[in-house]
Write an enzyme that holds these catalytic residues in place. Structure first.
Site, mmCIF file in Angstrom:
data_model
loop_
_atom_site.group_PDB
_atom_site.id
_atom_site.type_symbol
_atom_site.label_atom_id
_atom_site.label_comp_id
_atom_site.label_asym_id
_atom_site.label_seq_id
_atom_site.Cartn_x
_atom_site.Cartn_y
_atom_site.Cartn_z
ATOM 1 N N GLY A 310 0.817 -1.204 0.000
ATOM 2 C CA GLY A 310 0.000 0.000 0.000
ATOM 3 C C GLY A 310 0.851 1.254 0.000
ATOM 4 N N SER A 311 0.293 2.335 0.549
ATOM 5 C CA SER A 311 0.902 3.665 0.395
ATOM 6 C C SER A 311 2.213 3.860 1.140
ATOM 7 C CB SER A 311 -0.093 4.743 0.825
ATOM 8 O OG SER A 311 -1.161 4.806 -0.083
ATOM 9 N N THR A 312 2.608 2.941 2.011
ATOM 10 C CA THR A 312 3.931 3.063 2.630
ATOM 11 C C THR A 312 5.029 3.009 1.564
ATOM 12 O OG1 THR A 312 3.782 0.690 3.086
ATOM 13 C CG2 THR A 312 3.334 2.187 4.920
ATOM 14 N N GLU A 724 -8.930 4.784 2.607
ATOM 15 C CA GLU A 724 -8.254 4.651 1.314
ATOM 16 C C GLU A 724 -8.487 3.285 0.691
ATOM 17 O OE1 GLU A 724 -3.704 4.569 -0.395
ATOM 18 O OE2 GLU A 724 -4.118 5.271 1.616
#
Length: 731
Positions: A310-312, A724
């Site tokens: 994901g967004s990491t 999200e």
């Protein structure tokens, strides 16, 4: 008659002469026959090696246990004996034993009958696994009950079993070992999982023996020598794990597990300067002694399982863009959606926020901002950076069965979705390794959990693992810029990381909400909470001392709760407790109140104490005085007013008041003083068994009771990242 007896005597003489010359009788060696008849051998059992933490505190070791035996043969009872030494009433004995060991009475009778059927003169029987690993308390209870009920013939043989004093503690890392019986009937402890299995050969000791000779009654023959081959205990494995920080992790995970009941959790705490793993745990978990809680999953998720992060992942996309000179934080782009060929990706809220800056896009965790960054630097250049950060390849950590993950690089849409952490897979330990480059001024450190392996028989260090720079994918200047942007996600009014702020410490990091692949078919799981929520953060942000990765999968959320809530509760609790434990001063402390500690080794104790008190420190004398042999902390350490400084001298030690001491300081006092100080719990000292001012020897145990600090969490308004969902329309 004379001739007959004379002939017989002559034959006997020849026979004796033949035996004396050849040493044989009936084709067999007489010396070997005597050896077989009179030689005896006693086994000296070796202990399995210990597993200890970085400070020498016990994680796994052998402990005393007992094996139960029931004597069946009446030959065990000598004539004229006052009490029988064999079981006289087996049914009654089985009834008693069934109350203490996990075996039914009927099964015990079945074992007895089968043994007698095989051999009517069976001397004794055992009860398999149920009759092994019996604790000292259970053994005493059985003996007491047998005496009360007049049951005889039950005996106990001292044995060893594996002991895990911390219970549910880094279980998937440590693993477990159990007693197993081989085909020859030999019982030994064998590692079945984790480090216990990986280092089973090193941990397994070599039994010794004592050879001696006895007469036919078993008494040692006079003037015979014992031949002793000493047992060699297994090697000691010292980990980089810090027991206190690991306990902070376990306690926080237990609380979050009780509150949110997630499907899975994982936490890794690392020193980004060295790559040392201070803590590693996951849920579900289990107790290694009893295996209670062990599911069909035997994998250490940190290294043996892959995830879509994901967004990491966006922090590494950002790092690549900055290093390439393509990052302009105040340039603007149109948020909302981005189309590449026949595929369209969208931002979290699907409509975007209009034209916004790239800095705001990162703070809001915009997927579209990543697409435009890829345009600027080139998607293949981005993939090259990911490989430089170690993705798609094994880290090489000293743990078994590591998997490499897969970086998708077949077409542009795969490279695009990878930029915000979807499609491609990574391991959590890869995320930790890559983030060390950002925390450590561009130097990417290889993570490791084994500090050293020591031979306890000689004290020799067999293996010594040191820090290793794996790569330098970005410059120190770029790393500093990335940290500043990561900090803004926590401090900005629109940042997705606001609830990850720490009390007294600046922090930077990146949130993530990743979709979970559907194992039963193509695509991803849908529905509220069916996501993998995470945060990869570091503190203090100007010079990170700790790097922590937290993952919470599919928590059970009530109305008004968000997926980032359990992640934030874990991260803030663990980081604040750990930073305080490591004596890292809060940044809101007055700079003027901190001073660098000078070197007092070689000075007189009186002079050193006077200087330290004048500087506002609290010196603690270990010994009677004279010259200072060592000090803690070391020279150059920055300390605030009122900090403790330990000074070691010769002589007996007066016990100080330990109240309020951190566990780390108490361990330092124990090491310098050599006193038998036993710590119970974690955090800070609240009680001590002996009063301050007492003069004690090294044989007097002192018990310190510690408790963890109470953590306070400031409520934060929810943010858009909580909802999200990374999405590819048409793909």
């Amino acid at each position: 008659m004379f001739v007959i007896f004379g002939g017989l005597f002559f034959l006997l003489f020849l026979r004796l002469l033949s035996i004396q010359i050849t040493g044989q009788a009936e084709g067999r060696q007489m010396a070997a026959m005597a050896e077989a008849k009179y030689a005896r051998e006693a086994i000296l059992k070796a202990e399995r090696g210990k597993i200890i933490d970085r400070n020498g505190e016990m994680i796994a070791s052998d402990t005393l246990s007992y094996r139960l035996i029931a004597i069946l043969s009446e030959k065990a009872t000598e004539k004229g004996a006052k009490e029988p030494r064999h079981v006289t009433d087996f049914n009654k004995a089985a009834e008693l034993l069934s109350r203490f060991i996990p075996m039914e009475k009927e099964k015990m009778i079945e074992i007895r009958d089968a043994a007698i059927k095989r051999n009517s003169e069976t001397y004794q029987i055992e009860f398999g696994k149920a009759g092994r690993d019996i604790s000292h308390e259970t053994m005493l209870a059985i003996k007491e009950a047998a005496e009360e009920e007049d049951i005889t013939g039950l005996q106990f043989i001292e044995d060893k079993k594996r002991f895990y004093p911390n219970g549910n503690f880094a279980s998937y890392l440590i693993g477990f070992a159990i007693r197993e019986e081989d085909e020859k009937g030999n019982v030994s402890t064998v590692g079945k999982m984790g480090l216990e299995q990986t280092y089973n050969e090193e941990l397994t000791g070599t039994n010794g023996k004592v050879d001696y000779q006895t007469d036919i009654w078993g008494y040692i023959l006079p003037k015979t020598e014992k031949k002793i081959v000493a047992a060699k205990d297994g090697l000691t494995i010292q980990l980089t794990i810090d027991k206190t920080i690991q306990n902070f992790v376990e306690d926080a995970m237990n609380q979050v597990n009780e509150k949110y009941s997630p499907e899975k959790m994982l936490v890794i705490v690392t020193n980004p300067k060295t790559g040392e793993i201070y803590a590693m745990s996951q849920r579900p978990s289990f107790h290694p002694s009893t295996r209670v809680g062990l599911t069909e999953n035997w994998l250490n998720d940190a290294v043996q399982n892959t995830i879509e992060p994901g967004s990491t992942m966006k922090m590494f996309t950002l790092a690549a863009a900055i290093e390439e000179g393509k990052w302009d934080p105040f340039a603007e782009f149109q948020s909302g959606q981005y189309t590449i060929y026949d595929k369209t990706i969208r931002d979290v809220n699907r409509t975007g926020w209009g034209r916004i800056s790239f800095l705001e896009g990162f703070q809001r965790s915009s997927n579209v901002s990543m697409a435009y960054l890829l345009e600027r630097m080139g998607d293949r250049t981005f993939i090259d950076y990911l490989h430089s950060f170690g993705f798609g390849a094994k880290v090489g950590i000293d743990l078994p069965n590591e998997v490499p993950g897969i970086i998708l690089d077949i077409n542009p849409s795969e490279r695009l979705t990878t930029s915000y952490g979807q499609g491609s897979t990574v391991t959590p330990i890869q995320m930790i390794q890559a983030a060390t480059a950002i925390a450590n001024d561009g130097k990417m450190m290889k993570p490791y959990v084994i500090d050293k392996i020591i031979d306890p028989n000689s004290g020799e260090v067999v293996e010594d693992h040191n820090e290793e720079v794996k790569n330098s994918p970005i410059s120190a200047k770029t790393a500093k810029q990335v940290r500043d942007v990561l900090a803004s996600t926590v401090t900005s009014d629109v940042g997705t990381g606001r609830k990850f702020a720490l009390s007294g410490y600046s922090v930077g990091g990146k949130t993530g909400t990743a979709e979970i692949p559907n194992k039963e078919g193509r695509g991803y799981l849908s529905g509220d909470g069916n996501y993998l929520y995470s945060f990869l953060g570091m503190a203090p942000i100007d010079d990170p001392q700790l790097l922590t990765y937290v993952i919470v999968q599919q928590p059970k959320l009530e109305l008004g709760q968000y997926g980032s809530d359990p992640v934030a509760e874990l991260f803030t609790s663990i980081m604040e407790s750990s930073l305080k434990y490591m004596n890292i001063l809060p940044e809101n402390s007055q700079e003027s109140s901190t001073k660098s500690l000078s070197n007092h080794i070689g000075e007189s104790a009186d002079s050193a104490i006077a200087t330290l008190e004048q500087q506002g420190f609290l010196p603690i004398l270990i010994g009677e005085g004279g010259k200072v042999r060592s000090q803690h902390p070391e020279e150059g350490t920055k300390l605030s007013e009122g900090s403790l400084v330990l000074l070691e001298t010769d002589g007996d030690t007066v016990l100080p008041n330990f109240t309020g001491w951190s566990k780390k300081m108490a361990l330092s006092f124990k090491m310098l003083s050599g006193l038998d100080i036993r710590l119970n719990g974690d955090g800070y000292v609240t009680e001590q068994s002996l009063s301050a001012g007492a003069v004690i020897s090294k044989d007097d145990p002192v018990v310190l009771q510690l408790k963890s600090p109470k953590e306070q969490h400031t409520p934060v308004e929810p943010n858009e990242e909580d909802e999200e969902v990374e999405e590819i329309i048409g793909g």
